[in-house]
Scaffold this motif. Structure first.
Motif, mmCIF file in Angstrom:
data_model
loop_
_atom_site.group_PDB
_atom_site.id
_atom_site.type_symbol
_atom_site.label_atom_id
_atom_site.label_comp_id
_atom_site.label_asym_id
_atom_site.label_seq_id
_atom_site.Cartn_x
_atom_site.Cartn_y
_atom_site.Cartn_z
ATOM 1 N N THR A 183 0.826 -1.216 0.000
ATOM 2 C CA THR A 183 0.000 0.000 0.000
ATOM 3 C C THR A 183 0.852 1.256 0.000
ATOM 4 O O THR A 183 0.736 2.108 -0.883
ATOM 5 N N TRP A 184 1.729 1.371 1.006
ATOM 6 C CA TRP A 184 2.500 2.596 1.158
ATOM 7 C C TRP A 184 3.692 2.658 0.223
ATOM 8 O O TRP A 184 4.190 3.749 -0.074
ATOM 9 N N ALA A 187 2.238 4.139 -2.874
ATOM 10 C CA ALA A 187 1.965 5.557 -2.592
ATOM 11 C C ALA A 187 3.256 6.360 -2.571
ATOM 12 O O ALA A 187 3.313 7.484 -3.096
ATOM 13 N N GLY A 188 4.305 5.779 -1.966
ATOM 14 C CA GLY A 188 5.592 6.460 -1.921
ATOM 15 C C GLY A 188 6.187 6.649 -3.304
ATOM 16 O O GLY A 188 6.782 7.691 -3.599
#
Length: 309
Positions: A183-184, A187-188
């Motif tokens: 997920t992150w 996003a990153g």
């Protein structure tokens, strides 16, 4: 059209030479940004691959009752005769019929004892024969990591199963970490690309600002917007292309060095990084594409204000 294409291409090259210091500044900005993007993407993709490999290696160990003969087609009756085992594969068939089960493999207590002796030495030889305290096990592989816990809970309710183990809270924690990375991490990566577009566009904007008079003069003498944009579009593309060269070299040699030193340690645990021969062309090609797109589009976007007269 073709004549204009080559004219714009040649004009963009001459412009890069005339404004050499601004070109160097723009290329350096692109190079630094793409280096960060490339390193972050390489780390993220390989961490995701390792996490996925760990998930796929998680198996459910189903320990059968001590006197279970679920994997034996025959049994010895009370008078010592060998007869057909009516309970053959009762547990196995129920496990195999569950939704989410990919494969079921039998491991006898003698097989497990042999593995222990191979790993820890002959100290375990005292448990040979009837002294073997281990249990027969079905090793179950789920169709996906997300179904491991659910499948394990269903198996634990089957008659003839003494206990089920899939790593418990440790595996649950691993699944949470993997989900967090997916997920992150994405996003990153998106955030880093947005920052890259912002930095590169601003650098190119500085280059265009230093030449806004040339743009205004061409506009005033009747040049079309598309004609004015042409050289700047190609100039931005050249900046992106040149800026991707150094990051590509860094990623190429850096990844090969990391792969050669780190991957053997993962292979011992049944895991692996992306092979350099297939991964490097993909990520380096992606860096060149991103550099060219961001450079050319950033150049066109940055000069819009100078075309409104």
């Amino acid at each position: 059209m073709i004549r204009h294409f080559f004219r714009h291409l040649w004009e963009s090259i001459k412009s890069l030479k005339r404004n050499i210091w601004m070109t160097i500044a723009s290329v350096s900005s692109v190079a630094i940004t793409l280096t960060l993007v490339g390193i972050f993407a390489a780390v993220l993709l390989n961490v995701e691959k390792i996490a996925q490999g760990i998930e796929n290696n998680i198996q459910i160990s189903v320990y059968l009752d001590v006197n279970s003969a679920d994997n034996s087609e025959t049994k010895t009756n009370e008078v010592g005769e060998t007869v057909q085992n009516d309970a053959y594969h009762q547990v196995y068939d129920q496990i195999n019929a569950l939704s989410g089960v990919k494969s079921v493999t039998f491991s006898s207590k003698d097989d497990q004892l042999a593995k222990l002796k191979e790993t820890y030495g002959d100290d375990w030889a005292m448990f040979d024969g009837d002294s073997n305290p281990l249990q027969d096990v079905y090793v179950v592989e789920a169709t996906s990591a997300s179904k491991v816990k659910k499948v394990a809970n269903k198996i634990s309710k089957i008659e003839g199963v003494e206990s089920v183990n899939y790593g418990g809270s440790n595996s649950d924690q691993l699944f949470k970490i993997s989900k967090f990375i997916r997920t992150w991490g994405v996003a990153g990566t998106v955030l880093l690309v947005v920052v890259a577009i912002f930095l590169i566009s601003n650098t190119i904007r500085m280059t265009i600002m230093s030449r806004h008079r040339d743009i205004e003069i061409m506009r005033l003498v009747g040049a079309k917007n598309s004609y004015i944009r042409g050289p700047f579009f190609f100039e931005g593309a050249w900046v992106g292309l040149l800026g991707a060269i150094v990051p590509s070299i860094i990623i190429y040699f850096g990844y090969k060095a990391v792969y050669a030193s780190v991957n053997p340690q993962f292979e011992v645990q049944g895991l692996t990084l992306y092979p350099a021969d297939t991964f490097l062309p993909m990520i380096i090609g992606g860096m060149f594409v991103v550099g060219i797109l961001i450079g050319s589009l950033g150049s066109v976007i940055s000069m819009r204000r100078y075309l409104k007269i």
